[in-house]
Design an enzyme around this catalytic site. Structure first.
Site, PDB file in Angstrom:
ATOM      1  N   HIS A  94      12.855  -1.576   6.594  1.00 33.24           N
ATOM      2  CA  HIS A  94      13.222  -2.089   5.269  1.00 33.24           C
ATOM      3  C   HIS A  94      14.294  -1.206   4.654  1.00 33.24           C
ATOM      4  O   HIS A  94      14.305   0.018   4.840  1.00 33.24           O
ATOM      5  CB  HIS A  94      12.000  -2.216   4.350  1.00 33.24           C
ATOM      6  CG  HIS A  94      11.317  -0.918   4.002  1.00 33.24           C
ATOM      7  ND1 HIS A  94      11.789  -0.068   3.022  1.00 33.24           N
ATOM      8  CD2 HIS A  94      10.194  -0.339   4.484  1.00 33.24           C
ATOM      9  CE1 HIS A  94      10.980   0.969   2.912  1.00 33.24           C
ATOM     10  NE2 HIS A  94      10.003   0.842   3.801  1.00 33.24           N
ATOM     11  N   ASP A 110      15.093  -1.109   1.269  1.00 33.21           N
ATOM     12  CA  ASP A 110      14.890  -0.688  -0.114  1.00 33.21           C
ATOM     13  C   ASP A 110      14.104   0.608  -0.185  1.00 33.21           C
ATOM     14  O   ASP A 110      13.385   0.985   0.745  1.00 33.21           O
ATOM     15  CB  ASP A 110      14.197  -1.776  -0.936  1.00 33.21           C
ATOM     16  CG  ASP A 110      12.822  -2.152  -0.406  1.00 33.21           C
ATOM     17  OD1 ASP A 110      12.670  -2.274   0.830  1.00 33.21           O
ATOM     18  OD2 ASP A 110      11.893  -2.332  -1.220  1.00 33.21           O
ATOM     19  N   ASP A 155      11.351   7.402   4.364  1.00 35.42           N
ATOM     20  CA  ASP A 155      10.856   6.035   4.169  1.00 35.42           C
ATOM     21  C   ASP A 155      12.000   5.107   3.763  1.00 35.42           C
ATOM     22  O   ASP A 155      12.172   4.825   2.597  1.00 35.42           O
ATOM     23  CB  ASP A 155       9.758   6.052   3.103  1.00 35.42           C
ATOM     24  CG  ASP A 155       9.105   4.707   2.882  1.00 35.42           C
ATOM     25  OD1 ASP A 155       9.216   3.834   3.762  1.00 35.42           O
ATOM     26  OD2 ASP A 155       8.487   4.523   1.814  1.00 35.42           O
ATOM     27  N   GLU A 172      10.623  -4.546   0.514  1.00 34.99           N
ATOM     28  CA  GLU A 172       9.327  -4.191   1.106  1.00 34.99           C
ATOM     29  C   GLU A 172       8.481  -3.413   0.112  1.00 34.99           C
ATOM     30  O   GLU A 172       7.264  -3.593   0.040  1.00 34.99           O
ATOM     31  CB  GLU A 172       9.552  -3.371   2.377  1.00 34.99           C
ATOM     32  CG  GLU A 172       8.288  -3.073   3.178  1.00 34.99           C
ATOM     33  CD  GLU A 172       7.551  -1.808   2.758  1.00 34.99           C
ATOM     34  OE1 GLU A 172       6.410  -1.607   3.222  1.00 34.99           O
ATOM     35  OE2 GLU A 172       8.117  -1.018   1.962  1.00 34.99           O
ATOM     36  N   GLU A 200       8.242   2.802  10.084  1.00 34.48           N
ATOM     37  CA  GLU A 200       7.728   3.602   8.970  1.00 34.48           C
ATOM     38  C   GLU A 200       7.383   5.001   9.478  1.00 34.48           C
ATOM     39  O   GLU A 200       7.082   5.199  10.663  1.00 34.48           O
ATOM     40  CB  GLU A 200       6.478   2.948   8.384  1.00 34.48           C
ATOM     41  CG  GLU A 200       6.707   1.607   7.706  1.00 34.48           C
ATOM     42  CD  GLU A 200       7.231   1.726   6.285  1.00 34.48           C
ATOM     43  OE1 GLU A 200       7.523   2.860   5.846  1.00 34.48           O
ATOM     44  OE2 GLU A 200       7.355   0.681   5.615  1.00 34.48           O
ATOM     45  N   HIS A 227       8.293   8.749  -1.105  1.00 33.67           N
ATOM     46  CA  HIS A 227       8.062   8.405  -2.512  1.00 33.67           C
ATOM     47  C   HIS A 227       8.017   9.631  -3.426  1.00 33.67           C
ATOM     48  O   HIS A 227       7.718   9.505  -4.605  1.00 33.67           O
ATOM     49  CB  HIS A 227       6.754   7.613  -2.688  1.00 33.67           C
ATOM     50  CG  HIS A 227       6.747   6.276  -2.017  1.00 33.67           C
ATOM     51  ND1 HIS A 227       5.894   5.252  -2.396  1.00 33.67           N
ATOM     52  CD2 HIS A 227       7.482   5.778  -1.003  1.00 33.67           C
ATOM     53  CE1 HIS A 227       6.096   4.196  -1.629  1.00 33.67           C
ATOM     54  NE2 HIS A 227       7.067   4.506  -0.768  1.00 33.67           N
TER      55      HIS A 227
END
Length: 382
Positions: A70, A72, A102, A134, A162, A355
Site C-alpha cells: 500500500h 498510503d 510501513d 489501506e 508489511e 506509525h
C-alpha cells in the site's frame, strides 16, 4: 539502475498520508516502469484523486507471484519527530522517514528488482500491485481485486510486504470498526428526569460491549494469535454541550478484532439487539424521538493460510525460514485470499517502528529483502 535505498528516498519524499492524493507516487512508479517498457494499469477512485497500480512482467497467461504494497501512510501530526518525516535520513545503519517500515521500504525493494526482472527470461510472471487507503480500512485495494477476480488465471502467491522483519506470516485477525450514534432529548439539568441523557445510555451500551468482550475471553481460542481470542474495545467517544444541559447526543466508535474463524459482525449484531430490546424502549418511554443508529466505518477479513500449502512452501523457500507466525495488525491479505489468491505477509522492518515518530527501517533489513526477492527471481527464472 536505482538501488532500493535510492528508490526509498524518492518514495518517502511523496506525502501520501491517507487524507492526501497518492497520484504523485503512482505516476512516478508508472513512469519508472515505462522506462523499462513495462506497461501498467491504473485503477482510479471515483474522484480520480487516487489510484491503484497493477503491472505484469513475464508471461501473463500463466499463474505467477504478486508483490503487493500500500502506498498510503499514517499522519505525522502531533508526533515529536526529530528528523524531517518526508525526507530520508540515514543514521547508524537506519533509514528514517514516514513509511520507511510501513511499507515503502518493501515497495522500494520491489521496484529495485525490476531491471533484473526485465533482463531475465521468466517462466512465471511477477505482478506488482500498489494500492491506496489501506491505513483507513483497506479501501482502495477492493477495486483492484474486483478487476483481478474477473481474470481467468489466478496467481500462485501474493506477498504482502508489511513489516514482519522478513519472517513469513500466515495469519492475522479480521477487523470491524463501527460507529454508534445515540440521540436522546435535551433539557435543563435541574429537570434531568424529563430528558433522555444520551451519554448515560451510550455508557450503558459501552458497558454491554465490555461484557461481550469478557465473554469472548472464554473462547474460542487460537494459540497462534496474541491475544488468542477475539477482542472488543471502544476507542472514541464524544457528547454533551454543558454540564447543566442533559445531553441529547453522544457518539462512540468501537472495533472488533476477530479470529479468522469468527465473524466480527456477530458481536456488532449482539450489541444492536441489546440496544433495540433493552435500551431504546426506555429512552422512547420519555421521548419518542430517541434513536440509536449503528454504521460501519471499515472492515476487512482475517487471514489464515495453511502451513502445508504451496504458498507457504514458496515463501519459506524465498525467506529461508519455515518459522511461520501471525501478526496482531491487519493487512490486505484477507481480501486477496477471499478472491482466491493464496497470500502471505512478509516484508522488511518491524511494526514496532510503524506509525511512530522517527519511523525507520534498517539498512540490513532492506538489503535482506533485496535478497529474498532475488531468491524469488531465481525460482521463476526460465
Amino acid at each position: 539502475m536505482s538501488s532500493s535505498v535510492e528508490l526509498l528516498r524518492t518514495l518517502v519524499g511523496f506525502d501520501t498520508t491517507s487524507r492526501e492524493s497518492n497520484l504523485h507516487l503512482i505516476e512516478f512508479v508508472r513512469d519508472y516502469l515505462a522506462g523499462f517498457d513495462v506497461p501498467c494499469e491504473l485503477i482510479y477512485n471515483t474522484e480520480r484523486s487516487k489510484a491503484n497500480l497493477f503491472a505484469t512482467l513475464g508471461p501473463a497467461h500463466l499463474p505467477g507471484i504478486v508483490l503487493s504494497g500500500h502506498t498510503d501512510v499514517v499522519p505525522v501530526d502531533g508526533q515529536p519527530w526529530t528528523l524531517p518525516p518526508f525526507e530520508l535520513s540515514e543514521r547508524d545503519g537506519k533509514l528514517y522517514g514516514r513509511g520507511t517500515a510501513d511499507m515503502k521500504g518493501y515497495i522500494a525493494c520491489v521496484l529495485a528488482l525490476v531491471p533484473s526482472l526485465v533482463a531475465t527470461s521468466l517462466r512465471l510472471p511477477v505482478h506488482i500491485a500498489l494500492s491506496y487507503d489501506e491505513e483507513v480500512g483497506c479501501l482502495g485495494v477492493r477495486s483492484l481485486l474486483a478487476v483481478l477476480e474477473q481474470r481467468p488465471v489466478k496467481p500462485l502467491l501474493c506477498i504482502i510486504g508489511e513489516p514482519t522483519q522478513l519472517q513469513p506470516v500466515l495469519g492475522h485477525k479480521g477487523k470491524l470498526a463501527m460507529r454508534c450514534d445515540v440521540h436522546g432529548h435535551a433539557c435543563h439539568s435541574a429537570y434531568a428526569p424529563s430528558g433522555v441523557n444520551a451519554i448515560e445510555y451510550a455508557a450503558e451500551l459501552i458497558g454491554e460491549l465490555g461484557r461481550l468482550g469478557q465473554q469472548l475471553r472464554a473462547g474460542p481460542h487460537d494459540p497462534r494469535f496474541d491475544p488468542p481470542y477475539t477482542t472488543v474495545q471502544t476507542g472514541v467517544i464524544s457528547g454533551g454541550k454543558a454540564l447543566n444541559i442533559v445531553p441529547a447526543d453522544c457518539r462512540f466508535d468501537f472495533e472488533v478484532r476477530a479470529l479468522p474463524s469468527q465473524d466480527p459482525a456477530q458481536v456488532a449484531q449482539q450489541l444492536k439487539v441489546y440496544a433495540e430490546q433493552q435500551v431504546l424502549p426506555r429512552m422512547r418511554a420519555v421521548s419518542e424521538q430517541s434513536e440509536i443508529r449503528f454504521s460501519e466505518l471499515s472492515a476487512y477479513p482475517g487471514l489464515v493460510t495453511d502451513a502445508q500449502s504451496q504458498a507457504a512452501e514458496l515463501i519459506a523457500a524465498f525467506c529461508g525460514s519455515k518459522d511461520f507466525g501471525t501478526v496482531a495488525f491487519g493487512t490486505e491479505g484477507g481480501l486477496f485470499d477471499a478472491v482466491g489468491i493464496p497470500t502471505v505477509v512478509c516484508g522488511p522492518g518491524s511494526m514496532d517502528q510503524g506509525h511512530k515518530p522517527d519511523e525507520f527501517v534498517s539498512l540490513a533489513q532492506l538489503h535482506a529483502c533485496d535478497g529474498m526477492l532475488q531468491r524469488m527471481l531465481a525460482f521463476i527464472r526460465a
